[in-house]
Scaffold this motif. Structure first.
Motif, PDB file in Angstrom:
ATOM      1  N   MET A 136      -1.812   5.308   8.264  1.00 32.10           N
ATOM      2  CA  MET A 136      -0.698   4.986   7.380  1.00 32.10           C
ATOM      3  C   MET A 136      -0.706   3.515   6.978  1.00 32.10           C
ATOM      4  SD  MET A 136       2.470   7.314   8.755  1.00 32.10           S
ATOM      5  CE  MET A 136       2.462   6.571  10.382  1.00 32.10           C
ATOM      6  N   THR A 137      -1.135   2.661   7.886  1.00 34.33           N
ATOM      7  CA  THR A 137      -1.248   1.240   7.544  1.00 34.33           C
ATOM      8  C   THR A 137      -2.292   1.045   6.455  1.00 34.33           C
ATOM      9  OG1 THR A 137      -0.624   0.649   9.805  1.00 34.33           O
ATOM     10  CG2 THR A 137      -1.711  -1.043   8.492  1.00 34.33           C
ATOM     11  N   TYR A 138      -3.421   1.708   6.617  1.00 27.81           N
ATOM     12  CA  TYR A 138      -4.472   1.652   5.605  1.00 27.81           C
ATOM     13  C   TYR A 138      -3.955   2.134   4.246  1.00 27.81           C
ATOM     14  CZ  TYR A 138      -8.901   3.048   3.340  1.00 27.81           C
ATOM     15  OH  TYR A 138      -9.949   3.221   2.467  1.00 27.81           O
ATOM     16  N   ALA A 139      -3.179   3.207   4.274  1.00 29.75           N
ATOM     17  CA  ALA A 139      -2.714   3.817   3.030  1.00 29.75           C
ATOM     18  C   ALA A 139      -1.564   3.061   2.382  1.00 29.75           C
ATOM     19  CB  ALA A 139      -2.287   5.259   3.300  1.00 29.75           C
ATOM     20  N   ALA A 140      -0.838   2.271   3.162  1.00 23.98           N
ATOM     21  CA  ALA A 140       0.343   1.595   2.618  1.00 23.98           C
ATOM     22  C   ALA A 140      -0.008   0.473   1.647  1.00 23.98           C
ATOM     23  CB  ALA A 140       1.190   1.041   3.759  1.00 23.98           C
ATOM     24  N   VAL A 141      -1.158  -0.142   1.826  1.00 24.70           N
ATOM     25  CA  VAL A 141      -1.491  -1.329   1.021  1.00 24.70           C
ATOM     26  C   VAL A 141      -1.521  -1.039  -0.474  1.00 24.70           C
ATOM     27  CG1 VAL A 141      -3.250  -3.085   0.576  1.00 24.70           C
ATOM     28  CG2 VAL A 141      -2.657  -2.477   2.931  1.00 24.70           C
ATOM     29  N   PRO A 142      -2.232  -0.002  -0.954  1.00 26.50           N
ATOM     30  CA  PRO A 142      -2.220   0.242  -2.406  1.00 26.50           C
ATOM     31  C   PRO A 142      -0.837   0.559  -2.947  1.00 26.50           C
ATOM     32  CG  PRO A 142      -3.296   2.054  -1.246  1.00 26.50           C
ATOM     33  CD  PRO A 142      -3.122   0.952  -0.253  1.00 26.50           C
ATOM     34  N   ALA A 143       0.014   1.197  -2.152  1.00 27.72           N
ATOM     35  CA  ALA A 143       1.375   1.467  -2.615  1.00 27.72           C
ATOM     36  C   ALA A 143       2.173   0.176  -2.716  1.00 27.72           C
ATOM     37  CB  ALA A 143       2.061   2.446  -1.664  1.00 27.72           C
ATOM     38  N   LEU A 144       2.027  -0.716  -1.747  1.00 24.72           N
ATOM     39  CA  LEU A 144       2.756  -1.985  -1.768  1.00 24.72           C
ATOM     40  C   LEU A 144       2.378  -2.853  -2.961  1.00 24.72           C
ATOM     41  CD1 LEU A 144       2.684  -2.862   2.029  1.00 24.72           C
ATOM     42  CD2 LEU A 144       4.746  -2.606   0.634  1.00 24.72           C
ATOM     43  N   ARG A 145       1.167  -2.678  -3.465  1.00 23.36           N
ATOM     44  CA  ARG A 145       0.715  -3.488  -4.593  1.00 23.36           C
ATOM     45  C   ARG A 145       1.468  -3.162  -5.878  1.00 23.36           C
ATOM     46  NH1 ARG A 145      -5.896  -3.776  -3.491  1.00 23.36           N
ATOM     47  NH2 ARG A 145      -5.734  -5.291  -1.769  1.00 23.36           N
ATOM     48  N   THR A 146       2.309  -2.155  -5.838  1.00 25.42           N
ATOM     49  CA  THR A 146       3.194  -1.887  -6.977  1.00 25.42           C
ATOM     50  C   THR A 146       4.099  -3.081  -7.245  1.00 25.42           C
ATOM     51  OG1 THR A 146       3.188   0.472  -6.422  1.00 25.42           O
ATOM     52  CG2 THR A 146       4.957  -0.309  -7.862  1.00 25.42           C
ATOM     53  N   ASP A 147       4.451  -3.801  -6.194  1.00 26.61           N
ATOM     54  CA  ASP A 147       5.334  -4.965  -6.296  1.00 26.61           C
ATOM     55  C   ASP A 147       4.595  -6.180  -5.752  1.00 26.61           C
ATOM     56  OD1 ASP A 147       7.262  -7.014  -5.691  1.00 26.61           O
ATOM     57  OD2 ASP A 147       8.853  -5.514  -5.734  1.00 26.61           O
ATOM     58  N   PRO A 148       4.169  -7.122  -6.607  1.00 25.73           N
ATOM     59  CA  PRO A 148       3.393  -8.277  -6.146  1.00 25.73           C
ATOM     60  C   PRO A 148       4.109  -9.113  -5.087  1.00 25.73           C
ATOM     61  CG  PRO A 148       3.267  -8.084  -8.530  1.00 25.73           C
ATOM     62  CD  PRO A 148       4.311  -7.103  -8.082  1.00 25.73           C
ATOM     63  N   VAL A 149       5.432  -9.185  -5.162  1.00 33.87           N
ATOM     64  CA  VAL A 149       6.176  -9.991  -4.186  1.00 33.87           C
ATOM     65  C   VAL A 149       6.115  -9.338  -2.810  1.00 33.87           C
ATOM     66  CG1 VAL A 149       8.443 -10.894  -3.559  1.00 33.87           C
ATOM     67  CG2 VAL A 149       7.699 -10.969  -5.949  1.00 33.87           C
ATOM     68  N   LEU A 150       6.384  -8.050  -2.751  1.00 31.89           N
ATOM     69  CA  LEU A 150       6.327  -7.347  -1.478  1.00 31.89           C
ATOM     70  C   LEU A 150       4.892  -7.299  -0.946  1.00 31.89           C
ATOM     71  CD1 LEU A 150       8.840  -4.431  -2.111  1.00 31.89           C
ATOM     72  CD2 LEU A 150       9.063  -6.250  -0.410  1.00 31.89           C
ATOM     73  N   ALA A 151       3.943  -7.133  -1.844  1.00 28.29           N
ATOM     74  CA  ALA A 151       2.544  -7.116  -1.413  1.00 28.29           C
ATOM     75  C   ALA A 151       2.144  -8.456  -0.812  1.00 28.29           C
ATOM     76  CB  ALA A 151       1.636  -6.767  -2.586  1.00 28.29           C
ATOM     77  N   ALA A 152       2.575  -9.541  -1.432  1.00 30.13           N
ATOM     78  CA  ALA A 152       2.241 -10.868  -0.915  1.00 30.13           C
ATOM     79  C   ALA A 152       2.840 -11.090   0.469  1.00 30.13           C
ATOM     80  CB  ALA A 152       2.736 -11.937  -1.881  1.00 30.13           C
ATOM     81  N   GLU A 153       3.992 -10.498   0.718  1.00 31.96           N
ATOM     82  CA  GLU A 153       4.648 -10.651   2.010  1.00 31.96           C
ATOM     83  C   GLU A 153       4.012  -9.792   3.092  1.00 31.96           C
ATOM     84  OE1 GLU A 153       9.005  -9.680   4.072  1.00 31.96           O
ATOM     85  OE2 GLU A 153       8.866  -9.907   1.884  1.00 31.96           O
ATOM     86  N   TRP A 154       3.719  -8.526   2.773  1.00 31.75           N
ATOM     87  CA  TRP A 154       3.306  -7.582   3.796  1.00 31.75           C
ATOM     88  C   TRP A 154       1.797  -7.383   3.905  1.00 31.75           C
ATOM     89  CZ3 TRP A 154       5.962  -5.981   7.761  1.00 31.75           C
ATOM     90  CH2 TRP A 154       7.359  -6.034   7.701  1.00 31.75           C
ATOM     91  N   GLU A 155       1.075  -7.555   2.822  1.00 27.05           N
ATOM     92  CA  GLU A 155      -0.358  -7.260   2.873  1.00 27.05           C
ATOM     93  C   GLU A 155      -1.102  -8.109   3.898  1.00 27.05           C
ATOM     94  OE1 GLU A 155      -4.103  -6.910  -0.200  1.00 27.05           O
ATOM     95  OE2 GLU A 155      -2.104  -6.441  -0.948  1.00 27.05           O
TER      96      GLU A 155
END
Length: 544
Positions: A136-155
């Motif tokens: 699930m961690t592996y799979a979450a990254v492409p979904a998080l990239r929908t929002d650059p701000v959240l991706a920058a925080e969590w990726e």
């Protein structure tokens, strides 16, 4: 004294002390083919660890002592934690440390995803349950990239290789894991029937969630992707377990599921009651936002099932090579050889297809993307079902010793059905295949191109292709035939893979047993003329 009745004889040694990756010729060849510059030394090192007695004991202990729910501390404070045996943490720490979670996204090179797939397939043979949060961690990254701000925080947190199983503020941990919460009791797979409510807060993009999730996988993860009904419709949200200031988010664990298998992993019912969340993507586009996560987890379902099959075949062939009946090794008896060869062919085909999908997953080529879109649903449907049959038959190869818990085979058998159910069961996958055929003609073109690459190599395969094309020409009442159509596609996809990449004896056995009309419905019914012993020798792991 006379001969002791307690002397142990005619028992195989434990299958430990070998390189799980290096012993799998089909997997080694797949890595060389799809990612020739990948770090094979790291895969061999992980394979040696996977084959060690220490790692195998971690797998046993994690399942013998399943997770325990702790709702309150001794003083009555609500804590909502799950306690795991130390072996679980060792398994997860190893997986994360070797980059099986988010690490491939750092470079986002297609070859990195192939390497990770091979590592996931190798390490999952030790124990499958801890692979859930890793996947699930592996799979979450492409979904998080929908929002650059959240991706920058969590990726950066999800792609890190550090692990700490405690609930701490995300910034205080060496790395984080991600889970998901989609399923609700009234809807199940029909996530659009979700009733969890998301109320906007004063700050833009922040919401309060209220509702109940029927299945929440790995509740000790640090962050979850959750679906809920916002004013604009079904929406995806990011829900942290611990808030930035170190206080706990409202994440009420009501109970843990008592599951058939996957027992080392905690699956919980979760109550949200004003739980703080941040919107991921636009309101009303929750399914579209989460779909990238679903694609990756479906890939891992195929890889995980291939891992179960490979471990089952390794155990069965190892046992048969050492166990003697009537003065002969089991592996030398023609009927057992047929059974083992049949199992080995199924395992190799599953490995080849899963690794082919891993190579296509992040390819920049549009045809590869179209192939992945339809083939991952085909493989998810078929491979996960075949794992149940393979583990059952492999257990039978060990006789009574295979049926007892100490031998480990029952754990494989109980584990096998979960991948067929998680992320959409068989009907969901078959209908998704139909949807792709109807709405995305490029998917069918890519699939036909994949199987067409080996047309002319085997007459049985060519006949099966013609039959499939006839099926496609008659779509009357096709929904009721969706499973049969998907099964045909799976056999063709597997047949194309073994014809392209397996030795002739493996390809011939597959086509004879699955496509030629002369194979039976049970394993061990390969027709005469198949080089069964050569197939078995290729599959059997040799312990130094």
């Amino acid at each position: 004294m006379g001969n002791s009745t307690h002397a142990v004889a005619n028992q195989p040694p434990p299958l430990t002390g070998y390189d799980v990756f290096g012993a799998d010729q089909a997997l080694v060849e797949a890595v060389r083919r799809h990612a020739p510059d990948a770090d094979a030394a790291r895969l061999h090192a992980l394979g040696v660890l996977a084959g060690s007695a220490t790692a195998q004991e971690w797998g046993r202990l994690a399942n013998a002592y399943p997770p325990v729910l702790v709702t309150h501390d001794r003083y009555g404070h609500r804590v909502d934690e799950v306690e795991f045996h130390p072996a679980w943490h060792e398994l997860t720490r190893t997986a994360v440390g070797h980059g099986l979670a988010g690490q491939p996204w750092v470079a986002d090179d297609p070859a990195a995803h192939v390497w990770r797939a091979a590592a996931f397939l190798t390490w999952s043979q030790v124990e499958s349950g801890h692979g859930c949060p890793v996947s699930m961690t592996y799979a979450a990254v492409p979904a998080l990239r929908t929002d650059p701000v959240l991706a920058a925080e969590w990726e950066p947190r999800l792609t890190a290789t550090g692990y700490d199983g405690r609930l701490l503020a995300p910034g205080a941990k060496p790395g984080c894991l991600a889970g998901m919460g989609m399923t609700e009791k009234q809807g199940g797979t029909d996530v659009r029937a979700n009733t969890t409510e998301a109320v906007p807060l004063a700050a833009d993009g922040e919401y309060a969630l209220t509702g109940h999730k029927w299945f929440c996988s790995a509740p000790m993860c640090d962050v979850f992707l959750v679906l809920a009904q916002a004013p604009g419709g079904l929406t995806c949200f990011v829900v942290p377990r611990v808030l930035p200031d170190g206080t706990r988010n409202v994440f009420l664990l009501q109970r843990l599921k008592d599951k058939l298998g996957n027992r080392s992993n905690a699956s919980a019912e979760v109550e949200f009651d004003g739980t703080w969340a941040r919107r991921l993507g636009e309101e009303g586009r929750g399914v579209r936002t989460i779909i990238g996560m679903v694609a990756a987890t479906r890939l891992d379902c195929s890889l995980g099932s291939a891992a179960l099959m490979r471990r089952a075949v390794a155990e069965a062939t190892h046992h048969a090579a050492h166990r003697r009946v009537g003065g002969s090794a089991l592996i030398d008896l023609p009927l057992m050889t047929n059974v083992l060869a049949d199992l080995a062919v199924e395992s190799e085909a599953a490995t080849l297809v899963a690794m082919r999908l891993a190579a296509a997953y992040r390819s920049p080529d549009a045809k590869e993307q179209a192939l992945f879109r339809i083939a991952v649903a085909v493989s998810k449907y078929w491979t996960t079902k075949r794992a149940v049959a393979v583990t059952a038959e492999a257990m039978e190869c060990l006789g009574g010793n295979g049926y007892v818990e100490e031998g480990g085979m029952p754990r494989l058998y109980r584990e096998a059905p979960v991948n067929a159910i998680w992320e959409g069961s068989g009907n969901v996958q078959a209908l998704d295949v139909l949807r792709a055929l109807r709405r995305e003609p490029e998917c069918l073109d890519a699939f036909l191109g994949e199987i067409g690459a080996v047309r002319g190599e085997d007459h049985r395969f060519d006949t099966a292709v013609k039959d499939f094309l006839v099926d496609l020409s008659d779509l009357e009442g096709v929904e009721a035939r969706a499973r049969r159509l998907t099964e045909r596609m799976a056999l063709l996809l597997s047949g194309a893979a073994v014809l392209r990449w397996s030795p002739p004896e493996v390809a011939d056995a597959f086509c004879a047993g699955r496509l030629g009309g002369d194979g039976g419905l049970a394993f061990g019914t390969l027709p005469r003329g198949v080089a069964a012993r050569a197939v078995v020798d290729r599959a059997r792991p040799v312990v130094p």
